[in-house]
Scaffold this motif. Structure first.
Motif, mmCIF file in Angstrom:
data_model
loop_
_atom_site.group_PDB
_atom_site.id
_atom_site.type_symbol
_atom_site.label_atom_id
_atom_site.label_comp_id
_atom_site.label_asym_id
_atom_site.label_seq_id
_atom_site.Cartn_x
_atom_site.Cartn_y
_atom_site.Cartn_z
ATOM 1 N N ARG A 66 0.825 -1.199 0.000
ATOM 2 C CA ARG A 66 0.000 0.000 0.000
ATOM 3 C C ARG A 66 0.866 1.258 0.000
ATOM 4 O O ARG A 66 0.608 2.222 -0.748
ATOM 5 C CB ARG A 66 -0.917 -0.019 1.226
ATOM 6 C CG ARG A 66 -1.817 1.201 1.376
ATOM 7 C CD ARG A 66 -2.772 1.341 0.221
ATOM 8 N NE ARG A 66 -3.747 2.383 0.460
ATOM 9 C CZ ARG A 66 -4.446 2.966 -0.497
ATOM 10 N NH1 ARG A 66 -4.278 2.589 -1.750
ATOM 11 N NH2 ARG A 66 -5.319 3.906 -0.215
ATOM 12 N N GLN A 69 2.265 1.884 -3.369
ATOM 13 C CA GLN A 69 1.266 2.480 -4.259
ATOM 14 C C GLN A 69 1.130 3.974 -3.991
ATOM 15 O O GLN A 69 1.060 4.782 -4.931
ATOM 16 C CB GLN A 69 -0.086 1.793 -4.063
ATOM 17 C CG GLN A 69 -0.127 0.342 -4.516
ATOM 18 C CD GLN A 69 -1.428 -0.340 -4.145
ATOM 19 O OE1 GLN A 69 -2.268 0.232 -3.431
ATOM 20 N NE2 GLN A 69 -1.616 -1.567 -4.607
ATOM 21 N N THR A 236 -5.976 6.463 -4.810
ATOM 22 C CA THR A 236 -5.048 5.328 -4.849
ATOM 23 C C THR A 236 -5.481 4.252 -3.851
ATOM 24 O O THR A 236 -5.805 4.564 -2.725
ATOM 25 C CB THR A 236 -3.616 5.788 -4.526
ATOM 26 O OG1 THR A 236 -3.194 6.717 -5.521
ATOM 27 C CG2 THR A 236 -2.655 4.612 -4.491
#
Length: 236
Positions: A66, A69, A236
């Motif tokens: 995560r 990202q 995102t």
């Protein structure tokens, strides 16, 4: 009398340390490691299965994936303008750094967060810094946003040993979005810095646009770039 280059270097160094920017997962105070909270997982997917039937497991993303990202979603040099590049001086944490108006900084007050950031620089000496702190819940993110604003609640402050004047806060939510968004302009000898702080959900997003006198970045540029940065992180 310090040169403008030295003053800007000192200002940038402090901006990297006062809770405006950190680039580590977790933090430490007085040498004692402080673990970051578990990264919030994605909400369970809405199912169209009939009542009583087993629900499919919700997709999971590791905290590391995560953060990768989110890191990839930060502003890029080409989006800012021609000649912009990554700065060799990237954000680093320092829980001992005080707020601009004095007192304990946000890093020390809220050490338990996942933090990432980037710093960019232009050919004319302009600097841009974007940071993201992800907390365990929205309430903590909101409290950190308030603490950041408290650290700028004065007319005169100090940045890297350089005296600065601080404007009144301006609500810029309509321009950059998020749940709450505030902007300040800091003025010192030979430079200006526009700070924009945005909170949404469990995320605290901070932007710093540092411009020497005669630099290219305007406040409108700062608002447009902050809006782009906020939208991408939230998507995102």
């Amino acid at each position: 009398m310090p040169t403008l280059r030295a003053v800007l270097a000192g200002v940038v160094g402090v901006l990297l340390l006062v809770g405006v920017a950190q680039l580590t997962i977790g933090s430490s105070i007085a040498g004692t490691p402080v673990a970051a909270p578990p990264f919030p997982g994605p909400a369970a997917a809405t199912s169209t299965l009939e009542p009583g039937r087993p629900q499919p497991p919700a997709p999971t993303v590791s905290p590391e994936a995560r953060l990768d990202q989110l890191k990839a979603a930060l502003l890029r040099p080409a989006e800012v303008g021609k000649g912009w590049r990554a700065s060799p001086q990237q954000p680093t944490p320092n829980a001992s750094a005080p707020a601009v108006c004095g007192g304990t900084g946000v890093v020390a007050r809220f050490p338990d967060a996942h933090r990432i950031g980037t710093a960019l620089q232009g050919e004319s000496g302009d600097r841009l810094q974007q940071t993201l702190s992800v907390f365990s819940d929205a309430a903590t993110a909101g409290s950190a946003f308030d603490a950041f604003a408290d650290g700028l609640d004065c007319a005169k402050g100090t940045l890297g040993g350089t005296a600065v004047s601080i404007s009144d806060p301006e609500d810029v939510r309509s321009q950059v979005k998020g749940e709450r968004a505030t902007s300040w302009t800091l003025s010192g000898e030979g430079f200006r810095a526009v700070l924009i702080s945005v909170v949404a959900k469990d995320q605290l997003m901070n932007f710093v646009f540092l411009t020497p006198n005669g630099g290219d970045l305007t406040k409108l540029d700062a608002l447009v770039l902050a809006k782009t940065g906020v939208a991408r992180l939230l998507n995102t």
